[in-house]
Design a protein around this motif. Structure first.
Motif, PDB file in Angstrom:
ATOM      1  N   PHE A 260      -7.717  -1.969   9.003  1.00  0.00           N
ATOM      2  CA  PHE A 260      -8.530  -1.382   7.783  1.00  0.00           C
ATOM      3  C   PHE A 260      -7.790  -2.042   6.502  1.00  0.00           C
ATOM      4  O   PHE A 260      -6.558  -2.447   6.574  1.00  0.00           O
ATOM      5  CB  PHE A 260      -8.821  -0.076   7.887  1.00  0.00           C
ATOM      6  N   CYS A 261      -8.472  -1.813   5.446  1.00  0.00           N
ATOM      7  CA  CYS A 261      -7.876  -2.448   4.117  1.00  0.00           C
ATOM      8  C   CYS A 261      -7.909  -1.183   3.062  1.00  0.00           C
ATOM      9  O   CYS A 261      -8.807  -0.375   2.905  1.00  0.00           O
ATOM     10  CB  CYS A 261      -8.703  -3.669   3.710  1.00  0.00           C
ATOM     11  N   ILE A 262      -6.724  -1.059   2.461  1.00  0.00           N
ATOM     12  CA  ILE A 262      -6.854  -0.258   1.281  1.00  0.00           C
ATOM     13  C   ILE A 262      -6.513  -1.117  -0.046  1.00  0.00           C
ATOM     14  O   ILE A 262      -5.966  -2.126   0.053  1.00  0.00           O
ATOM     15  CB  ILE A 262      -5.574   1.018   1.362  1.00  0.00           C
ATOM     16  N   GLN A 263      -6.456  -0.485  -1.251  1.00  0.00           N
ATOM     17  CA  GLN A 263      -6.295  -1.116  -2.407  1.00  0.00           C
ATOM     18  C   GLN A 263      -5.213  -0.087  -3.131  1.00  0.00           C
ATOM     19  O   GLN A 263      -5.472   0.761  -3.125  1.00  0.00           O
ATOM     20  CB  GLN A 263      -7.352  -1.373  -3.361  1.00  0.00           C
ATOM     21  N   ASP A 264      -4.082  -0.848  -3.640  1.00  0.00           N
ATOM     22  CA  ASP A 264      -3.136  -0.100  -4.353  1.00  0.00           C
ATOM     23  C   ASP A 264      -3.489   0.275  -5.957  1.00  0.00           C
ATOM     24  O   ASP A 264      -4.610  -0.374  -6.189  1.00  0.00           O
ATOM     25  CB  ASP A 264      -1.884  -0.955  -4.166  1.00  0.00           C
TER      26      ASP A 264
ATOM     27  N   TYR B 293      -4.999  -5.737  -2.501  1.00  0.00           N
ATOM     28  CA  TYR B 293      -5.607  -5.579  -1.261  1.00  0.00           C
ATOM     29  C   TYR B 293      -4.456  -5.551  -0.051  1.00  0.00           C
ATOM     30  O   TYR B 293      -3.877  -6.668   0.180  1.00  0.00           O
ATOM     31  CB  TYR B 293      -6.652  -6.360  -0.828  1.00  0.00           C
ATOM     32  N   ILE B 294      -4.416  -4.478   0.547  1.00  0.00           N
ATOM     33  CA  ILE B 294      -3.374  -4.278   1.452  1.00  0.00           C
ATOM     34  C   ILE B 294      -4.205  -4.206   3.252  1.00  0.00           C
ATOM     35  O   ILE B 294      -4.896  -2.890   3.243  1.00  0.00           O
ATOM     36  CB  ILE B 294      -2.522  -3.108   1.517  1.00  0.00           C
TER      37      ILE B 294
ATOM     38  N   PHE C  50      -2.410  -8.935   1.075  1.00  0.00           N
ATOM     39  CA  PHE C  50      -1.007  -8.467   1.520  1.00  0.00           C
ATOM     40  C   PHE C  50      -1.152  -7.589   2.948  1.00  0.00           C
ATOM     41  O   PHE C  50      -1.382  -6.480   2.935  1.00  0.00           O
ATOM     42  CB  PHE C  50      -0.177  -7.631   0.539  1.00  0.00           C
ATOM     43  N   SER C  51      -0.894  -8.439   3.997  1.00  0.00           N
ATOM     44  CA  SER C  51      -0.820  -7.554   5.271  1.00  0.00           C
ATOM     45  C   SER C  51       0.260  -6.879   5.764  1.00  0.00           C
ATOM     46  O   SER C  51       1.195  -7.411   5.765  1.00  0.00           O
ATOM     47  CB  SER C  51      -1.292  -9.013   6.419  1.00  0.00           C
TER      48      SER C  51
END
Length: 138
Positions: free
Chosen positions: A109-113, A118-119, A74-75
């Motif tokens: 960069f990528c984070i995880q909720d 994955y965002i 999910f961008s």
């Protein structure tokens, strides 16, 4: 031809409250629908996302399995990825890919909720000559 007028992903997740809190607190999403089995969120800029609980009898079987955390990104596009990373770190978000610049024209960069989504936090910029030819312009 089918002509879409908008789009939004819906993730089947186990914890609606965690999703609601995470996206509201970290990205400013507002709840526009909140039921026992589904929530729908919208950002101030109009980005939409939905979350559905698994095993809902009102839903067809293809929508009942929970999201596994694989195969979807999910961008969210931002004006400044560096500033967004500073905020993410200050909030102790789960950063799973460090900030990097890509030749195709993205700094991200990528984070995880909390539900495993994955965002990818993306800032666009001019791609290198090698990738510029891949973009369709009219």
């Amino acid at each position: 031809m089918i002509e879409p007028k908008s789009s939004f992903p819906v993730f089947t997740v186990k914890d609606l409250d965690a999703a609601k809190s995470f996206y509201a607190e970290n990205f400013g999403f507002d709840v526009v629908f909140s039921g026992d089995w589904y929530i729908h969120l919208v950002s101030k800029s109009g980005v939409q996302i939905g979350f559905l609980l698994p095993d809902q009898p009102t839903q067809p079987p293809i929508f009942q399995r929970p999201y596994s955390g694989e195969g979807v990104i999910f961008s969210l596009e931002v004006d400044n990825a560096d500033a967004a990373l500073t905020v993410a770190k200050s909030k102790s978000l789960n950063i799973v890919l460090e900030l990097r610049s890509e030749d195709w024209g993205q700094r991200h960069f990528c984070i995880q909720d909390p539900n495993g989504v994955y965002i990818d936090i993306v800032q666009s910029f001019e791609p290198t000559e090698e990738y510029r030819k891949n973009y369709v312009t009219e």
